[in-house]
Design an enzyme around this catalytic site. Structure first.
Site, PDB file in Angstrom:
ATOM      1  N   GLY A 146     -14.835  73.464  54.244  1.00  0.00           N
ATOM      2  CA  GLY A 146     -14.937  74.732  54.974  1.00  0.00           C
ATOM      3  C   GLY A 146     -13.550  75.228  55.330  1.00  0.00           C
ATOM      4  N   SER A 203     -21.699  72.245  67.444  1.00  0.00           N
ATOM      5  CA  SER A 203     -21.489  73.479  68.214  1.00  0.00           C
ATOM      6  C   SER A 203     -22.076  73.283  69.608  1.00  0.00           C
ATOM      7  CB  SER A 203     -22.224  74.611  67.508  1.00  0.00           C
ATOM      8  OG  SER A 203     -22.385  75.703  68.381  1.00  0.00           O
ATOM      9  N   SER A 204     -21.479  73.974  70.595  1.00  0.00           N
ATOM     10  CA  SER A 204     -21.966  73.796  71.971  1.00  0.00           C
ATOM     11  C   SER A 204     -23.374  74.372  72.161  1.00  0.00           C
ATOM     12  CB  SER A 204     -20.991  74.427  72.975  1.00  0.00           C
ATOM     13  OG  SER A 204     -20.802  75.791  72.691  1.00  0.00           O
ATOM     14  N   CYS A 205     -23.852  75.158  71.174  1.00  0.00           N
ATOM     15  CA  CYS A 205     -25.237  75.646  71.305  1.00  0.00           C
ATOM     16  C   CYS A 205     -26.243  74.545  70.974  1.00  0.00           C
ATOM     17  CB  CYS A 205     -25.471  76.895  70.467  1.00  0.00           C
ATOM     18  SG  CYS A 205     -25.415  76.596  68.707  1.00  0.00           S
ATOM     19  N   TYR A 247     -30.024  77.464  64.039  1.00  0.00           N
ATOM     20  CA  TYR A 247     -28.666  76.981  63.771  1.00  0.00           C
ATOM     21  C   TYR A 247     -28.394  75.703  64.578  1.00  0.00           C
ATOM     22  CZ  TYR A 247     -23.525  77.034  63.953  1.00  0.00           C
ATOM     23  OH  TYR A 247     -22.190  76.691  63.890  1.00  0.00           O
ATOM     24  N   LYS A 292     -27.324  71.815  63.466  1.00  0.00           N
ATOM     25  CA  LYS A 292     -26.131  71.112  63.969  1.00  0.00           C
ATOM     26  C   LYS A 292     -26.528  69.773  64.612  1.00  0.00           C
ATOM     27  CE  LYS A 292     -22.642  73.612  62.815  1.00  0.00           C
ATOM     28  NZ  LYS A 292     -21.714  73.035  61.830  1.00  0.00           N
ATOM     29  N   ASN A 304     -17.046  77.708  72.269  1.00  0.00           N
ATOM     30  CA  ASN A 304     -17.030  78.917  71.428  1.00  0.00           C
ATOM     31  C   ASN A 304     -15.602  79.155  70.932  1.00  0.00           C
ATOM     32  OD1 ASN A 304     -19.651  79.118  72.506  1.00  0.00           O
ATOM     33  ND2 ASN A 304     -19.554  81.353  72.513  1.00  0.00           N
ATOM     34  N   HIS A 308     -18.978  86.700  66.502  1.00  0.00           N
ATOM     35  CA  HIS A 308     -19.086  86.169  67.868  1.00  0.00           C
ATOM     36  C   HIS A 308     -18.495  87.193  68.835  1.00  0.00           C
ATOM     37  CE1 HIS A 308     -19.532  82.308  65.688  1.00  0.00           C
ATOM     38  NE2 HIS A 308     -20.407  82.104  66.659  1.00  0.00           N
ATOM     39  N   ARG A 340     -15.170  96.454  68.086  1.00  0.00           N
ATOM     40  CA  ARG A 340     -15.893  97.606  68.637  1.00  0.00           C
ATOM     41  C   ARG A 340     -15.021  98.354  69.658  1.00  0.00           C
ATOM     42  NH1 ARG A 340     -20.453  97.623  71.126  1.00  0.00           N
ATOM     43  NH2 ARG A 340     -20.515  95.538  72.041  1.00  0.00           N
ATOM     44  N   ARG A 358     -19.077  81.712  79.352  1.00  0.00           N
ATOM     45  CA  ARG A 358     -18.751  80.937  78.159  1.00  0.00           C
ATOM     46  C   ARG A 358     -17.414  80.239  78.335  1.00  0.00           C
ATOM     47  NH1 ARG A 358     -23.224  81.807  77.391  1.00  0.00           N
ATOM     48  NH2 ARG A 358     -24.293  82.868  75.673  1.00  0.00           N
ATOM     49  N   ASP A 360     -28.958  87.963  76.294  1.00  0.00           N
ATOM     50  CA  ASP A 360     -27.762  87.308  76.841  1.00  0.00           C
ATOM     51  C   ASP A 360     -27.468  85.985  76.146  1.00  0.00           C
ATOM     52  OD1 ASP A 360     -26.828  89.041  78.738  1.00  0.00           O
ATOM     53  OD2 ASP A 360     -27.956  88.138  80.411  1.00  0.00           O
TER      54      ASP A 360
END
Ligand code: GFB
Length: 342
Positions: free
Chosen positions: A11, A108-110, A137, A141, A166, A180, A188, A210, A270
């Site tokens: 990766g 990942s922290s998720c 996802y 992980k 993150n 992200h 934006r 976060r 959120d």
């Protein structure tokens, strides 16, 4: 790792992978693989195995697998889950078969439960339900973490797992909707500044908190972990401080120079209310982030501006080439004249 060890960053084109290659290089590791592997499909087991058989890496950083922000997770749960499951599965198996000396898998922290006690300790994994916006996802992980541990338990494979906060940094995915929050807000808000928009809409309530980590600091932490850590239990990789999305937006407003009002679109999700890692184990290895959060954001914004400039230059060159194509070329004229000759 020695400076001449063969190190594969799977990766290498991802945000974390590219930062790892850069940091390894700047620390003097010279035998690196993974920078130019565009043709290699990591979801195909035979290609992965052939790559390991040919290149024979000694150390592997597994930073492969598609990722994206909250909106990408809503739109593409199947793609994200499948890509991460297959990539993780094939790389771990090939690394085991070809007897790598050590592998660091990046989760990942998720992966932590939605309502996890904060800060999140490694032992809180799998103690509750996941946040629905990134369940697919996150499950992939978690499967990666568990597969590393299973290879370790069954075969004694030297596999480690790191759980980063993150991550953001130069070369991030600034595509906008699928990015992200930091690269998404950068694009934006920059566009709102260019249009002199009177206001800017943040997704969600702005209340979620976060913990962010700069990609270069994370890369440094990963190298330290590879050299100093050797446990089956995952290790959290976080900066140690957190910020609300509303505060983050105000900071970016200052850096980008957007002058309008900030408001919130609470019809948008959120995601997890809070995500802060307990990175005590990493601190015990004497790691501290080098870059201040503000400086890291500024550097990321500069990298966005450079990538926009590059794209503009590319578009201008393309227009020039198209215009030139339409003009009759002397060479074409000569060829035609020549064609008429007997
Ligand atoms: O970074 P992010 O997309 O993902 O969003 P997560 C963080 C928070 O920022 C959410 C809000 O509360 C978003 O609603 N937000 C506000 C924005 N404005 C924006 C914007 O313009 N773009 C984006 N993207 N968000 C991800 C997971 O969760 O974390 C992934 O979905 C991955 O699977 C990643 O694990 C680390 O932090 O909520």
């Amino acid at each position: 790792m020695h400076r001449d060890s063969k190190i594969y960053v799977a990766g290498g084109q991802s945000l974390i992978g590219a930062a790892l290659l850069g940091e390894l290089e700047s620390q003097g590791y010279g035998n690196l693989l993974g920078k130019y592997t565009e043709g290699l499909d990591l979801t195909d087991p035979s290609q992965v195995d052939a790559y390991f058989a040919t290149t024979k890496p000694e150390y592997v950083f597994l930073a492969a697998g598609k990722s994206g922000g909250i909106e990408a997770n809503r739109k593409y749960p199947a793609d994200l889950m499948r890509d991460n499951l297959l990539t993780g599965c094939h790389i771990l198996h090939s690394a085991f078969q070809h007897r790598v000396k050590k592998l660091l898998y990046l989760a990942s922290s998720c992966s932590y439960p939605k309502h996890c006690p904060q800060p999140m300790k490694e032992e809180y994994l799998l103690t509750g339900l996941l946040e629905p916006t990134n369940e697919a996802y996150a499950l992939a992980k978690i499967a990666g973490i568990k597969l590393c541990q299973a290879y370790r338990r069954q075969y004694g494979a030297p596999f480690l797992c790191g759980i980063p906060g993150n991550t953001f940094g130069p070369g991030d995915d600034f595509s906008g909707d699928d990015s992200h929050v930091i690269p998404g807000l950068i694009r934006r808000m920059h566009e709102a500044k260019q249009k002199k928009a009177p206001s800017f809409l943040i997704w969600g309530t702005g209340a979620p908190r976060r913990e962010f980590i700069f990609s270069r600091d994370l890369a440094e932490a990963c190298i330290l972990v590879m050299n100093e850590y050797d446990e089956a239990e995952p290790i959290n990789l976080g900066m140690g401080s957190d910020i609300s999305i509303a505060e983050l937006a105000m900071l970016l407003k200052e850096i980008i120079g957007f002058r309008g009002e900030i408001s919130f679109d609470s019809s948008r999700p959120d995601g997890m209310p809070v995500k802060i890692l307990d990175s005590g184990k990493l601190r015990n290895l004497n790691w501290k982030p080098r870059t201040s959060f503000r400086k890291a954001l500024e550097e990321t914004y500069q990298s966005f501006l450079r990538s926009e400039e590059k794209q503009d230059r590319g578009a201008r060159t393309e227009i020039k080439l198209l215009t030139a194509d339409r003009r009759p070329r002397p060479a074409e004229g000569r060829a035609r004249t020549g064609d008429r000759r007997p």
